[in-house]
Design an enzyme around this catalytic site. Structure first.
Site, PDB file in Angstrom:
ATOM      1  N   GLN A   1       0.847  -1.207   0.000  1.00 45.83           N
ATOM      2  CA  GLN A   1       0.000   0.000   0.000  1.00 45.83           C
ATOM      3  C   GLN A   1       0.868   1.236   0.000  1.00 45.83           C
ATOM      4  O   GLN A   1       1.756   1.385   0.840  1.00 45.83           O
ATOM      5  CB  GLN A   1      -0.925  -0.013   1.231  1.00 45.83           C
TER       6      GLN A   1
ATOM      7  N   HIS B   1     -11.796   4.016   5.084  1.00 48.97           N
ATOM      8  CA  HIS B   1     -10.616   3.898   5.933  1.00 48.97           C
ATOM      9  C   HIS B   1     -11.010   3.394   7.329  1.00 48.97           C
ATOM     10  O   HIS B   1     -10.441   3.783   8.345  1.00 48.97           O
ATOM     11  CB  HIS B   1      -9.912   5.255   6.034  1.00 48.97           C
TER      12      HIS B   1
HETATM   13  C1  LIG Z   1      -5.156   0.792  13.092  1.00 47.92           C
HETATM   14  C2  LIG Z   1      -5.439   1.004  11.642  1.00 47.92           C
HETATM   15  C3  LIG Z   1      -4.428   1.501  10.824  1.00 47.92           C
HETATM   16  C4  LIG Z   1      -4.680   1.664   9.453  1.00 47.92           C
HETATM   17  N1  LIG Z   1      -3.660   2.083   8.647  1.00 47.92           N
HETATM   18  C5  LIG Z   1      -3.869   2.176   7.314  1.00 47.92           C
HETATM   19  C6  LIG Z   1      -2.805   2.528   6.440  1.00 47.92           C
HETATM   20  O1  LIG Z   1      -1.657   2.724   6.868  1.00 47.92           O
HETATM   21  N2  LIG Z   1      -3.085   2.618   5.122  1.00 47.92           N
HETATM   22  C7  LIG Z   1      -4.334   2.382   4.613  1.00 47.92           C
HETATM   23  O2  LIG Z   1      -4.560   2.474   3.397  1.00 47.92           O
HETATM   24  N3  LIG Z   1      -5.365   2.044   5.425  1.00 47.92           N
HETATM   25  C8  LIG Z   1      -5.161   1.923   6.746  1.00 47.92           C
HETATM   26  N4  LIG Z   1      -6.189   1.558   7.566  1.00 47.92           N
HETATM   27  C9  LIG Z   1      -7.516   1.252   6.995  1.00 47.92           C
HETATM   28  C10 LIG Z   1      -7.630  -0.233   6.635  1.00 47.92           C
HETATM   29  O3  LIG Z   1      -6.817  -0.543   5.535  1.00 47.92           O
HETATM   30  C11 LIG Z   1      -9.067  -0.613   6.270  1.00 47.92           C
HETATM   31  O4  LIG Z   1      -9.535   0.270   5.288  1.00 47.92           O
HETATM   32  C12 LIG Z   1     -10.006  -0.593   7.488  1.00 47.92           C
HETATM   33  O5  LIG Z   1      -9.357  -1.086   8.626  1.00 47.92           O
HETATM   34  C13 LIG Z   1     -11.241  -1.432   7.202  1.00 47.92           C
HETATM   35  O6  LIG Z   1     -12.120  -1.387   8.279  1.00 47.92           O
HETATM   36  P1  LIG Z   1     -12.202  -2.504   9.440  1.00 47.92           P
HETATM   37  O7  LIG Z   1     -11.062  -2.224  10.353  1.00 47.92           O
HETATM   38  O8  LIG Z   1     -13.522  -2.257  10.048  1.00 47.92           O
HETATM   39  O9  LIG Z   1     -12.070  -3.856   8.769  1.00 47.92           O
HETATM   40  C14 LIG Z   1      -5.960   1.376   8.924  1.00 47.92           C
HETATM   41  C15 LIG Z   1      -6.968   0.874   9.766  1.00 47.92           C
HETATM   42  C16 LIG Z   1      -6.707   0.684  11.111  1.00 47.92           C
HETATM   43  C17 LIG Z   1      -7.796   0.115  11.988  1.00 47.92           C
END
Ligand SMILES: Cc1cc2nc3c(=O)[nH]c(=O)nc-3n(C[C@H](O)[C@H](O)[C@H](O)COP(=O)(O)O)c2cc1C
Length: 379
Positions: A128, A276
């Site tokens: 990513q 996100h």
């Molecule tokens: C702690 C945390 C850190 C995340 N960091 C990133 C990241 O660095 N880059 C990104 O594209 N999405 C990031 N996300 C979003 C996740 O890729 C994803 O879209 C999201 O967790 C989906 O929702 P869910 O946690 O309910 O499954 C992050 C999510 C969480 C919970």
């Protein structure tokens, strides 16, 4: 560990094992967390049709995502700082995903670097990318992912600036984190966590450390990161990245039909319907509520992936039925990582797979390509 029957059990176990500041960092959403809550609430409103006396004895959860085989329509989402839930967390999660036959996506903001993960796992993984103002550095990340033979580049487009997470401010969880006294005291009560972090390869942002000119200390790195977002970006920048990247490109963070159409025009192979995990625009609709319109708008011109709020195999069924080719989970596997490292991530995937399998039987289907709106109950 007590018997782990569902993702919620892993969440509770992680809450006991991981220091509060790091657990809250995973749990939290932006501002009033309205969108975070909507991601779950809207899933629970979608009901499934119970069907009976259909031969469902030979079920198969396998599918393909972007032409790659997947043991179920699932991949592990990029989650920043996973290596602070458990030492070497990114490597553990990637290994677990590969053993369970699904994809793992390493984020730019990981603790283990692209090269660390590539050296420790057997198969290609996704990377990513965050666009940085420093184009030279952005280009170098793309080149490093290509050199590590990553099989897809996931470009995150819903983070031009950081949505504020109140819990993280209170806990000192910036990028990189600065620990408050309270957290240090909490860590003292979690020796197993502390030991795993001490034993890990790194304790800072592995893809940035040593690669960012003039940012070799944590303070300098933090200032550099703060300057790298809020840059003037447009769809032509996706085309710029596509020109640098030899493989498949996935645009992550689409919540609007117009943007979905632009993603198709940009030449991406897939898009991820995502807010996100409720961590950016608070007040945005839940991911699941916009999925049908996005899927209808893009048709078969691009693969539609989905994330946001998935906590069960039933949720995977709902998302596939509403037009997703595959789903990503963030928190669901991070709870497993915090609870029990690689075994916990494998358990999370296994729970989701088993729930998916049983749910397929109870709604009367045997293959993933039979999941469509016909499996949903009108409410
Ligand atoms: C702690 C945390 C850190 C995340 N960091 C990133 C990241 O660095 N880059 C990104 O594209 N999405 C990031 N996300 C979003 C996740 O890729 C994803 O879209 C999201 O967790 C989906 O929702 P869910 O946690 O309910 O499954 C992050 C999510 C969480 C919970």
């Amino acid at each position: 560990m007590k018997p782990v029957t569902c993702i919620e059990d892993l969440r509770r176990a992680a809450a006991c094992r991981v220091p509060r500041a790091f657990f809250d960092y995973v749990e939290g959403g932006s501002y009033a967390e309205e969108t975070l809550r909507a991601n779950r609430a809207d899933f629970e409103r979608i009901k499934l049709r119970q069907r009976v006396l259909i031969d469902v004895s030979a079920r198969n959860t396998h599918t393909t995502i972007l032409g790659e085989p997947a043991a179920l329509p699932l991949a592990l989402a990029p989650v920043g700082l996973a290596g602070m839930q458990r030492g070497d967390g990114e490597i553990l999660a990637c290994r677990a995903a590969q053993e369970m036959g699904i994809q793992y996506c390493l984020p730019t903001m990981s603790v283990c670097s692209i090269e660390d993960v590539a050296a420790a796992v057997a198969k290609p993984f996704w990377f990513q990318l965050h666009f940085m103002k420093d184009r030279g550095f952005t280009r170098s990340l793309v080149e490093r992912a290509a050199a590590a033979r990553c099989s897809a580049l996931v470009v995150t487009v819903d983070l031009p600036v950081f949505g504020q997470r109140h819990r993280d401010i209170r806990n000192g969880m910036g990028m990189p984190p600065k620990l408050r006294v309270r957290t240090v005291m909490d860590i003292a009560t979690k020796p197993a966590w502390a030991l795993s972090i001490l034993r890990g390869r790194r304790r800072t942002l592995g893809n940035l450390a040593g690669h960012v000119p003039g940012a070799d200390t944590t303070a300098a790195l933090s200032q550099w990161i703060a300057k790298q977002f809020n840059s003037p970006l447009g769809w032509n920048d996706i085309e710029w990245i596509a020109g640098l990247w030899p493989g498949k490109l996935i645009v992550k963070g689409i919540l609007d039909v117009e943007d979905a159409r632009s993603a198709v025009k940009s030449g991406a192979s897939a898009l991820v319907v995502s807010n996100h995990g409720g961590r950016q625009l608070d007040g945005a609709p839940s991911s699941i509520s916009v999925l049908p319109a996005v899927a209808a708008a893009v048709g078969s011109s691009i693969e539609v992936l989905f994330d946001g709020g998935i906590r069960s195999g039933q949720d995977i069924v709902r998302a596939i039925a509403l037009g997703a080719r595959g789903c990503l989970v963030g928190r669901a596997y991070i709870y497993g990582l915090g609870a029990a490292g690689a075994a916990g991530v494998k358990r999370a995937i296994e729970i989701l797979r088993n729930e998916l399998d049983v749910t397929m039987a109870l709604i009367g289907v045997t293959r993933i390509d039979q999941l469509n709106r016909g499996v949903l109950a009108a409410v």
